[in-house]
Scaffold this motif. Structure first.
Motif: not given
Length: 176
Positions: A33, A37, A63, A66-67, A72-73, A75-76
Motif C-alpha cells: 500500500k 500511496i 486511490l 480511498v478518496d 475504505v479510507r 480501513h486503510v
C-alpha cells in the motif's frame, strides 16, 4: 496487488546483499500500500508462502476507492497504523533481544495466530532467520537451545511448543 487468499512474505535486500524479511500477510489484503500511496515504486519483493491468488488493481482505482469511500479510507488508515506498530515492535525486538528471545516471541505469536501449539516454519529455517534478522546458523543454535531446555520439539520444518509458559519467560528476558 490484492492478495485474495494465501499467505505471502515481503523481503528486501540490504546494500550488503543480506535478505531481510520485513513481514508476512494473509489474504484478503492489499499488498504494498505504501508504494501505491507514495508512487515511488515497490518497497519489497513478495513471495508466496502458500498457494495464493492475487489480482491487480490499478493505482488510480485504489486511490479513488480511498478518496471516495469513508469506510475504505478508515480501513486503510487502521491497517497502515497497525503495520507501523508491528514494524516498530519488530525493530525494537531485533535491536534489544537476543536471538532465543526473538525466536520465542515469534513462536508464541504464531501459535496464537494459528491457535495451535504446532508452528510450521515459513519455508524452513532460512526464511525465519531472515525474518528475525539473524543467520540460519544462529537460528539453528537458538532452536537447539530451546529444544534442550525442553521448551519445544522440532522436526520436519515444524515446531511444537511443549512449555508455553516457560517459553514466554524466554521471550522477555530480564522482565520476569
Amino acid at each position: 496487488m490484492l492478495l485474495l487468499d494465501g499467505r505471502v512474505a515481503a523481503t528486501v535486500v540490504s546494500a550488503a546483499g543480506r535478505v531481510v524479511r520485513v513481514g508476512a500477510w494473509s489474504g484478503p489484503c492489499a499488498l504494498d500500500k505504501v508504494a501505491v500511496i507514495d508512487d515511488r515504486g515497490h518497497t519489497a519483493t513478495f513471495t508466496a508462502l502458500t498457494p495464493s491468488t492475487a489480482r491487480s488493481l490499478p493505482r488510480a482505482d485504489f486511490l479513488a476507492l480511498v478518496d471516495g469511500a469513508t469506510a475504505v479510507r478508515a480501513h486503510v488508515l487502521r491497517t497502515l497504523a497497525a503495520q507501523a506498530r508491528d514494524q516498530q515492535t519488530r525493530f525494537t525486538t531485533a535491536a534489544t533481544l537476543p536471538t532465543p528471545a526473538r525466536l520465542a516471541a515469534w513462536l508464541l505469536a504464531e501459535a496464537a495466530r494459528l491457535r495451535s501449539a504446532r508452528v510450521p516454519l515459513p519455508g524452513g529455517q532460512q526464511p525465519l532467520a531472515d525474518h528475525l534478522g539473524v543467520t540460519r546458523v544462529t537460528l539453528n543454535r537458538a532452536l537447539s537451545a530451546l529444544r534442550r531446555e525442553g521448551l519445544l520439539t522440532y522436526a520436519h520444518g515444524e515446531v511444537e511448543i511443549t512449555a508455553p509458559e516457560a517459553l514466554a519467560l524466554r521471550a522477555a528476558p530480564g522482565e520476569h
